[in-house]
Design a protein around this motif. Sequence first.
Motif, short mmCIF file in Angstrom:
data_model
loop_
_atom_site.label_atom_id
_atom_site.label_comp_id
_atom_site.label_asym_id
_atom_site.label_seq_id
_atom_site.Cartn_x
_atom_site.Cartn_y
_atom_site.Cartn_z
N MET A 1 53.82 40.66 47.71
CA MET A 1 53.09 39.39 47.78
C MET A 1 51.64 39.61 48.22
SD MET A 1 55.06 36.92 46.84
CE MET A 1 56.79 36.56 46.57
N LEU A 2 51.42 40.61 49.07
CA LEU A 2 50.10 40.84 49.64
C LEU A 2 49.16 41.55 48.67
CD1 LEU A 2 48.33 40.62 52.20
CD2 LEU A 2 49.25 42.85 52.90
N SER A 3 49.69 42.45 47.84
CA SER A 3 48.85 43.29 46.97
C SER A 3 47.95 42.48 46.05
CB SER A 3 49.72 44.26 46.17
OG SER A 3 50.41 45.12 47.03
N PRO A 4 48.48 41.52 45.25
CA PRO A 4 47.57 40.74 44.40
C PRO A 4 46.59 39.88 45.19
CG PRO A 4 49.80 39.81 44.33
CD PRO A 4 49.89 41.13 45.04
N VAL A 5 47.00 39.46 46.40
CA VAL A 5 46.09 38.67 47.24
C VAL A 5 44.91 39.52 47.67
CG1 VAL A 5 45.87 37.48 49.45
CG2 VAL A 5 47.90 37.13 48.03
N LEU A 6 45.17 40.76 48.08
CA LEU A 6 44.08 41.66 48.48
C LEU A 6 43.12 41.91 47.33
CD1 LEU A 6 46.04 44.29 50.62
CD2 LEU A 6 44.54 42.47 51.44
N VAL A 7 43.66 42.10 46.13
CA VAL A 7 42.81 42.31 44.96
C VAL A 7 41.95 41.08 44.69
CG1 VAL A 7 42.80 42.71 42.46
CG2 VAL A 7 44.34 44.02 43.92
N SER A 8 42.53 39.90 44.88
CA SER A 8 41.80 38.65 44.60
C SER A 8 40.60 38.49 45.53
CB SER A 8 42.72 37.44 44.74
OG SER A 8 42.99 37.12 46.09
N PHE A 9 40.70 39.01 46.77
CA PHE A 9 39.58 38.91 47.70
C PHE A 9 38.36 39.70 47.20
CE2 PHE A 9 42.63 38.18 51.50
CZ PHE A 9 42.74 36.85 51.14
N PHE A 10 38.60 40.76 46.42
CA PHE A 10 37.50 41.57 45.91
C PHE A 10 36.97 41.07 44.56
CE2 PHE A 10 39.64 44.49 48.82
CZ PHE A 10 38.55 45.02 49.50
N THR A 11 37.80 40.33 43.82
CA THR A 11 37.39 39.91 42.48
C THR A 11 36.96 38.44 42.40
OG1 THR A 11 39.69 39.34 41.89
CG2 THR A 11 38.96 41.59 41.43
N ARG A 12 37.20 37.67 43.44
CA ARG A 12 36.97 36.22 43.35
C ARG A 12 35.50 35.87 43.10
NH1 ARG A 12 38.18 33.95 49.35
NH2 ARG A 12 40.26 34.64 48.72
N ASN A 13 34.58 36.64 43.63
CA ASN A 13 33.15 36.30 43.46
C ASN A 13 32.73 36.33 42.00
OD1 ASN A 13 32.70 35.91 46.20
ND2 ASN A 13 32.20 38.06 46.56
N ARG A 14 33.43 37.13 41.20
CA ARG A 14 33.12 37.18 39.77
C ARG A 14 33.41 35.86 39.09
NH1 ARG A 14 36.39 41.50 36.69
NH2 ARG A 14 37.05 39.73 35.45
N PHE A 15 34.36 35.10 39.63
CA PHE A 15 34.75 33.83 39.04
C PHE A 15 34.06 32.64 39.73
CE2 PHE A 15 38.32 36.78 38.51
CZ PHE A 15 38.50 36.74 37.14
N LEU A 16 33.81 32.76 41.03
CA LEU A 16 33.23 31.65 41.77
C LEU A 16 31.75 31.44 41.47
CD1 LEU A 16 34.97 32.15 45.24
CD2 LEU A 16 35.05 30.06 43.86
N HIS A 17 31.04 32.51 41.11
CA HIS A 17 29.61 32.40 40.81
C HIS A 17 28.84 31.75 41.97
CE1 HIS A 17 30.46 33.77 36.80
NE2 HIS A 17 31.22 32.73 36.55
N LYS A 18 29.09 32.28 43.18
CA LYS A 18 28.41 31.85 44.40
C LYS A 18 28.78 30.43 44.85
CE LYS A 18 24.47 34.91 43.68
NZ LYS A 18 22.99 35.04 43.57
N GLN A 19 29.81 29.83 44.25
CA GLN A 19 30.32 28.55 44.75
C GLN A 19 31.15 28.80 46.00
OE1 GLN A 19 31.91 25.78 41.54
NE2 GLN A 19 32.04 27.74 40.49
N GLY A 20 31.23 27.79 46.86
CA GLY A 20 32.09 27.93 48.02
C GLY A 20 33.55 27.90 47.64
N ALA A 21 33.89 27.06 46.66
CA ALA A 21 35.27 26.94 46.18
C ALA A 21 35.23 26.18 44.86
CB ALA A 21 36.14 26.20 47.19
N PHE A 22 36.33 26.27 44.12
CA PHE A 22 36.45 25.51 42.89
C PHE A 22 36.74 24.04 43.20
CE2 PHE A 22 37.53 29.77 41.29
CZ PHE A 22 36.66 29.83 40.20
N CYS A 23 36.35 23.17 42.28
CA CYS A 23 36.58 21.73 42.43
C CYS A 23 37.46 21.21 41.30
CB CYS A 23 35.25 20.97 42.42
SG CYS A 23 34.11 21.45 43.72
#
Length: 310
Positions: free
Chosen positions: A151-173
Amino acid sequence: MGRNLKGFGIVLLFLIMLVSPKAVFAGASEGLLLWFQIILPTLFPFLLITNLLLVTGNMHLINAAFGTFLTRVFRVSPNGSFGVVTGFLCGYPMGAKTAADLTVSGYISEEEGRYLLSFCNNSSPVFILNYVVWKTLEQDALLLPTLVILMLSPVLVSFFTRNRFLHKQGAFCNLKQNGSAKNAWSFQDIDNCIMDSFETLVKVGGYIILFSVLLTLFESLPVDIPGISALLPLLEVTSGLNLLREMRLPLRLLYPAVLGLTSFGGFCAAAQTQCMVQKAGFPILPYLTQKLAAAVTASLLGFLYLCLVG
């Protein structure tokens, strides 16, 4: 050139199947039994319920229960939190299907859908407990660490890849508010959800049978291809776990290998995922690289755990 190579591969496979009817029959039978005995009864209820939640608008009840926590941890929108819940609890390919359905229905953006796909399409806890821990590893002491690592492994990966999707947003809406349930819904809605669920199950079953046939054909080859036995488990996760168990590896090698394969899901799960997300237009290559990263992370965590416990 590429088209000719694909055509040659299909013709070659057809010829191999013609000269190996026994292996084809055995592989198809094994895949069909796996689908009928395990996939159908475990996946169909979740498919039906998630479809009903989306159609009737009752998805907001799940969002209300888990949304606040999940939006803070994963930076997803409240609607996107529904994809996190289904992806981690319902198993392949529910995470992919939910991410695509939310995107196509206009509840979330395409970028958030791709972000959800990157870490929310995983083996279910039920599969991990029953098939990975009790049947493959046969060690109850590994139950909790296996659940935590996978359960933890994909979560850890997401912490490193999320900025590619967020584009400097604080969070998705949210793109579409889902504040209340549908006032009136009929048995026609249920019929549509059932048909959609069975369409998904038939596609999943087709891929399982196809990859089971391929696995059996490779195993029945009259010549020994160097390294093929190490690659065969990657075709389909359930059969692959059986192959790993039959190799009689020491635990220090078996455990990281099992964790890596379960986290990756096998190429059969990747094909199912591609089938689920093509309606949303999500590319499959980034998904594969992120799953491989999660698989490497799970294997390393498993190896470190064994080193720590001695």
